[in-house]
Design a protein around this motif. Structure first.
Motif, PDB file in Angstrom:
ATOM      1  N   VAL A   1       0.844  -1.195   0.000  1.00 59.79           N
ATOM      2  CA  VAL A   1       0.000   0.000   0.000  1.00 59.79           C
ATOM      3  C   VAL A   1       0.881   1.248   0.000  1.00 59.79           C
ATOM      4  CG1 VAL A   1      -1.880  -1.179   1.193  1.00 59.79           C
ATOM      5  CG2 VAL A   1      -0.169   0.078   2.526  1.00 59.79           C
ATOM      6  N   LYS A   2       0.279   2.372  -0.338  1.00 56.40           N
ATOM      7  CA  LYS A   2       1.006   3.636  -0.383  1.00 56.40           C
ATOM      8  C   LYS A   2       1.350   4.104   1.032  1.00 56.40           C
ATOM      9  CE  LYS A   2      -1.368   5.090  -4.620  1.00 56.40           C
ATOM     10  NZ  LYS A   2      -2.271   6.096  -5.226  1.00 56.40           N
ATOM     11  N   GLU A   3       2.493   4.755   1.139  1.00 58.84           N
ATOM     12  CA  GLU A   3       2.926   5.230   2.453  1.00 58.84           C
ATOM     13  C   GLU A   3       1.933   6.191   3.098  1.00 58.84           C
ATOM     14  OE1 GLU A   3       6.792   7.270   4.673  1.00 58.84           O
ATOM     15  OE2 GLU A   3       6.963   6.510   2.620  1.00 58.84           O
ATOM     16  N   PRO A   4       1.275   7.084   2.335  1.00 62.22           N
ATOM     17  CA  PRO A   4       0.290   7.963   2.975  1.00 62.22           C
ATOM     18  C   PRO A   4      -0.828   7.201   3.680  1.00 62.22           C
ATOM     19  CG  PRO A   4       0.874   8.840   0.832  1.00 62.22           C
ATOM     20  CD  PRO A   4       1.517   7.487   0.925  1.00 62.22           C
ATOM     21  N   LEU A   5      -1.165   6.011   3.195  1.00 68.19           N
ATOM     22  CA  LEU A   5      -2.187   5.200   3.875  1.00 68.19           C
ATOM     23  C   LEU A   5      -1.691   4.800   5.257  1.00 68.19           C
ATOM     24  CD1 LEU A   5      -4.319   2.328   2.375  1.00 68.19           C
ATOM     25  CD2 LEU A   5      -3.211   2.063   4.581  1.00 68.19           C
ATOM     26  N   LEU A   6      -0.441   4.387   5.337  1.00 69.12           N
ATOM     27  CA  LEU A   6       0.122   4.036   6.644  1.00 69.12           C
ATOM     28  C   LEU A   6       0.090   5.231   7.576  1.00 69.12           C
ATOM     29  CD1 LEU A   6       3.314   1.970   5.654  1.00 69.12           C
ATOM     30  CD2 LEU A   6       0.998   1.123   6.084  1.00 69.12           C
ATOM     31  N   GLU A   7       0.428   6.392   7.044  1.00 66.73           N
ATOM     32  CA  GLU A   7       0.493   7.581   7.869  1.00 66.73           C
ATOM     33  C   GLU A   7      -0.893   8.064   8.300  1.00 66.73           C
ATOM     34  OE1 GLU A   7       2.754  10.129   5.340  1.00 66.73           O
ATOM     35  OE2 GLU A   7       4.682   9.263   5.960  1.00 66.73           O
ATOM     36  N   ASP A   8      -1.923   7.721   7.513  1.00 62.67           N
ATOM     37  CA  ASP A   8      -3.290   8.080   7.903  1.00 62.67           C
ATOM     38  C   ASP A   8      -3.812   7.202   9.039  1.00 62.67           C
ATOM     39  OD1 ASP A   8      -3.650  10.223   6.218  1.00 62.67           O
ATOM     40  OD2 ASP A   8      -4.604   9.069   4.632  1.00 62.67           O
ATOM     41  N   LEU A   9      -3.327   5.970   9.121  1.00 61.98           N
ATOM     42  CA  LEU A   9      -3.814   5.033  10.133  1.00 61.98           C
ATOM     43  C   LEU A   9      -2.895   4.909  11.344  1.00 61.98           C
ATOM     44  CD1 LEU A   9      -5.143   2.111   7.868  1.00 61.98           C
ATOM     45  CD2 LEU A   9      -6.473   3.904   8.998  1.00 61.98           C
ATOM     46  N   LEU A  10      -1.630   5.247  11.180  1.00 64.61           N
ATOM     47  CA  LEU A  10      -0.641   5.055  12.244  1.00 64.61           C
ATOM     48  C   LEU A  10       0.102   6.352  12.525  1.00 64.61           C
ATOM     49  CD1 LEU A  10       0.842   1.686  10.940  1.00 64.61           C
ATOM     50  CD2 LEU A  10      -0.858   1.975  12.750  1.00 64.61           C
ATOM     51  N   PRO A  11       0.456   6.611  13.793  1.00 61.91           N
ATOM     52  CA  PRO A  11       0.136   5.782  14.963  1.00 61.91           C
ATOM     53  C   PRO A  11      -1.347   5.840  15.292  1.00 61.91           C
ATOM     54  CG  PRO A  11       1.178   7.823  15.641  1.00 61.91           C
ATOM     55  CD  PRO A  11       1.250   7.800  14.138  1.00 61.91           C
ATOM     56  N   GLY A  12      -1.850   4.748  15.843  1.00 62.06           N
ATOM     57  CA  GLY A  12      -3.254   4.675  16.196  1.00 62.06           C
ATOM     58  C   GLY A  12      -3.645   3.276  16.626  1.00 62.06           C
ATOM     59  N   PRO A  13      -4.912   3.079  16.987  1.00 63.21           N
ATOM     60  CA  PRO A  13      -5.386   1.798  17.518  1.00 63.21           C
ATOM     61  C   PRO A  13      -5.715   0.780  16.417  1.00 63.21           C
ATOM     62  CG  PRO A  13      -7.172   3.360  17.539  1.00 63.21           C
ATOM     63  CD  PRO A  13      -5.972   4.113  17.032  1.00 63.21           C
ATOM     64  N   VAL A  14      -4.757   0.591  15.517  1.00 59.58           N
ATOM     65  CA  VAL A  14      -4.948  -0.283  14.357  1.00 59.58           C
ATOM     66  C   VAL A  14      -3.740  -1.198  14.215  1.00 59.58           C
ATOM     67  CG1 VAL A  14      -5.375  -0.363  11.864  1.00 59.58           C
ATOM     68  CG2 VAL A  14      -6.249   1.554  13.209  1.00 59.58           C
ATOM     69  N   THR A  15      -3.981  -2.466  13.906  1.00 60.43           N
ATOM     70  CA  THR A  15      -2.921  -3.416  13.573  1.00 60.43           C
ATOM     71  C   THR A  15      -3.054  -3.763  12.097  1.00 60.43           C
ATOM     72  OG1 THR A  15      -2.932  -4.381  15.801  1.00 60.43           O
ATOM     73  CG2 THR A  15      -1.933  -5.695  14.048  1.00 60.43           C
ATOM     74  N   LEU A  16      -2.004  -3.503  11.326  1.00 61.29           N
ATOM     75  CA  LEU A  16      -2.015  -3.777   9.890  1.00 61.29           C
ATOM     76  C   LEU A  16      -1.257  -5.072   9.621  1.00 61.29           C
ATOM     77  CD1 LEU A  16      -1.252  -0.192   8.525  1.00 61.29           C
ATOM     78  CD2 LEU A  16      -3.466  -1.238   9.065  1.00 61.29           C
ATOM     79  N   VAL A  17      -1.865  -5.953   8.845  1.00 64.10           N
ATOM     80  CA  VAL A  17      -1.284  -7.271   8.573  1.00 64.10           C
ATOM     81  C   VAL A  17      -0.723  -7.295   7.156  1.00 64.10           C
ATOM     82  CG1 VAL A  17      -1.735  -9.741   8.403  1.00 64.10           C
ATOM     83  CG2 VAL A  17      -2.844  -8.385  10.206  1.00 64.10           C
ATOM     84  N   PHE A  18       0.570  -7.646   7.049  1.00 62.34           N
ATOM     85  CA  PHE A  18       1.263  -7.724   5.766  1.00 62.34           C
ATOM     86  C   PHE A  18       2.011  -9.048   5.666  1.00 62.34           C
ATOM     87  CE2 PHE A  18       1.418  -3.094   6.830  1.00 62.34           C
ATOM     88  CZ  PHE A  18       0.643  -2.630   5.777  1.00 62.34           C
TER      89      PHE A  18
END
Length: 264
Positions: free
Chosen positions: A130-147
């Motif tokens: 995924v695009k880096e801006p997506l990571l930055e929109d969700l993190l840091p935060g109460p989300v666990t991303l699975v890759f």
């Protein structure tokens, strides 16, 4: 360095001797002597004053240093996050991972997530489609991303799957802890497996004797106990929800409406 048992008491606000937090801290200091478990009181941020890790750098630094030392020595520690209390160890330390499963009584086929301090750290341990801006929109935060996991990650961590969940909690202490360790932490909830998630350290007191450090920040957040929202992003252009958690609606909104991902 001062006795960490004393730090647990000294970090309490003056006049708080009869509060529940003070009672827990006194109990922690007593258990310190008996169990050799270091129970450290970390004051949370407040709306009308600085937090301990902003306004009292010496003591905050001592707590971080003590926790890093325990992790580097292969121990398991209990830490606050932005959702619930967690158990953490170094993800690259196979023996520490085994200790974590033993402490929780956790099924060996249930994975542990990893926790890192910065978005850029994710690329070292995961294959990110995924695009880096997506990571930055969700993190840091109460989300666990699975890759998909990268070859750098310890093969003894979740050897039964090619995937790994990664977290950056919206929590200054946790982010700094990861940065100081210089490697990912394996992270799971601080409770016996199948028991309720915990939002205060006294709720998992039966685990204290098996832990090197317990960092007590008092009750966490809204005390929802739901934990992070876990979402699989390993398939390009798709997402799937593994656990709804506490941030489902806002996470789905970002994934679908801002980045055009579709649910598997």
């Amino acid at each position: 360095m001062k006795s960490v048992c004393n730090i647990a008491v000294e970090l309490l606000k003056p006049g708080a001797a009869h509060s529940p937090a003070a009672a827990h801290s006194r109990l922690g200091a007593e258990m310190c002597k008996e169990l050799k478990t270091k129970v450290l009181r970390l004051l949370p941020p407040t709306s009308n004053g600085p937090s301990v890790h902003q306004g009292d750098q010496t003591d905050g630094a001592e707590i971080l240093s003590c926790t890093v030392k325990a992790l580097k020595e292969g121990h398991v520690v209990a830490v606050p996050t932005d959702t619930i209390y967690g158990l953490a160890c170094l993800a690259q330390n196979s023996e520490a991972i085994r200790k974590t499963y033993d402490i929780k009584g956790r099924n060996g086929q249930k994975p542990l997530a990893i926790c890192v301090g910065e978005t850029q750290d994710i690329y070292k341990y995961c294959k990110v489609p995924v695009k880096e801006p997506l990571l930055e929109d969700l993190l840091p935060g109460p989300v666990t991303l699975v890759f998909e996991r990268s070859e750098v990650l310890n093969t003894d961590l979740n050897p039964f799957t090619s995937l790994v969940g990664v977290r950056i909690p919206d929590h200054a202490f946790m982010r700094r802890l990861c940065q100081m360790c210089g490697e990912p932490l394996a992270l799971t909830s601080a409770n016996i497996s199948s028991h309720t998630s915990t939002v205060a350290v006294h709720e998992f007191q039966e685990l204290w004797p098996k832990l090197a450090v317990v960092v007590d920040e008092g009750p966490i957040g809204d005390q929802s106990r739901l934990g992070s929202t876990v979402v699989n992003l390993s398939v390009r252009g798709k997402y799937s929800i593994i656990r709804p958690g506490c941030a489902l609606s806002c996470t789905v909104d970002v994934l679908e409406h801002k980045y055009g991902l579709s649910e598997e």
